[in-house]
Design an enzyme around this catalytic site. Structure first.
Site, PDB file in Angstrom:
ATOM      1  CB  CYS A   1      -1.215  -0.434   1.041  1.00 45.17           C
ATOM      2  SG  CYS A   1      -2.295   1.327   1.152  1.00 45.17           S
TER       3      CYS A   1
ATOM      4  CG  ASP B   1      -3.992  -0.502  -6.466  1.00 44.25           C
ATOM      5  OD1 ASP B   1      -4.835  -0.782  -5.983  1.00 44.25           O
ATOM      6  OD2 ASP B   1      -3.449  -1.597  -6.396  1.00 44.25           O
TER       7      ASP B   1
ATOM      8  CG  HIS C   1      -5.692  -0.759  -2.155  1.00 43.31           C
ATOM      9  ND1 HIS C   1      -4.836  -0.534  -2.258  1.00 43.31           N
ATOM     10  CD2 HIS C   1      -5.610  -0.749  -1.015  1.00 43.31           C
ATOM     11  CE1 HIS C   1      -4.044   0.252  -1.848  1.00 43.31           C
ATOM     12  NE2 HIS C   1      -4.200   0.406  -0.874  1.00 43.31           N
TER      13      HIS C   1
END
Length: 244
Positions: free
Chosen positions: A131, A181, A211
């Site tokens: 992330c 994403d 995600h």
């Protein structure tokens, strides 16, 4: 595996965190691992332990240390749909406060710490992240091309890094994107910029993922995506890091 609490001196204080490394002594190639935006917690320790089990010294800093030691935010054991809004309300201000200047200042401290550890083999290290941690990993590799041999980022907002920065990379890189994403146009532009950088690289969308697919304590977790992540990360490290 051995887990050790660490305290890394930085320009702004001391970053707490932990290191995972194989038992039995010796020196091991170094890996700097950045957690996702939820920070250090059991699932991140599991990822670091798994990686250390393949023969690496894995440093995982609390990059939110300016706001307090781990845990900076008290998280539920499982971050599901019902708890996610409240968790995001707590972590998003921390993420926004972690400016690029702070990222780069801290990265220098983390790499210096790895270079000084007697358990870490001499030579360049790898940087990986999840992330927002994947973006930190990429920024670290761009800023320290002579110290980073490999970078891997998973479900990360790497499109925030432009072509001029990508051109500074010397590390071999892998980007594992979740579906959604990046828009198709943004991903195509990113891949063109990556190709223009002229480095060994792969950038792929992991099928059927959303995600956060590597994190088993969230609704986003995808076991197949996590396995695919290991099949990309481990060969990358084996190719690029010097073994003692």
């Amino acid at each position: 595996m051995s887990i050790k609490t660490v305290h890394v001196p930085t320009a702004d204080g001391v970053a707490d965190g932990f290191a995972a490394l194989p038992e039995g002594g010796g020196r091991h190639p170094g890996v700097l691992m950045y957690a996702d935006g939820f920070g250090i917690r059991p699932v991140v320790r599991e990822l670091a332990e798994e990686l250390a089990g393949h023969g690496y010294y894995v440093l995982v800093p609390n990059y939110f240390y300016r706001h307090g030691p781990t845990p900076v935010v008290e998280l539920p054991a499982y971050i599901g749909a019902e708890t996610r809004p409240a968790v995001f309300a707590q972590v998003m201000p921390l993420i926004k406060a972690h400016t690029t200047d702070r990222v780069l200042s801290d990265a220098e401290a983390y790499l210096r710490y790895l270079a000084a550890r007697p358990e870490v083999a001499a030579g360049p290290v790898a940087v990986t992240g999840y992330c927002v941690g994947g973006l930190l990993a990429l920024r670290t590799a761009v800023a320290h091309p002579d110290q980073v041999a490999a970078v891997a980022a998973f479900h990360a907002p790497v499109g925030a890094v432009g072509p001029d920065d990508l051109a500074r990379l010397t590390a071999e890189v892998h980007f594992g994107h979740a579906e959604g994403d990046m828009t198709p146009d943004a991903l195509a532009e990113f891949d063109r910029n990556l190709a223009a950088a002229g480095i060994a690289s792969t950038s792929e969308v992991y099928p059927g993922t959303v995600h956060g697919f590597t994190m088993s304590d969230t609704d986003s977790f995808d076991p197949a995506g996590l396995r695919r992540h290991w099949t990309r990360l481990l060969p990358l490290l084996a190719r690029t890091l010097r073994t003692p």
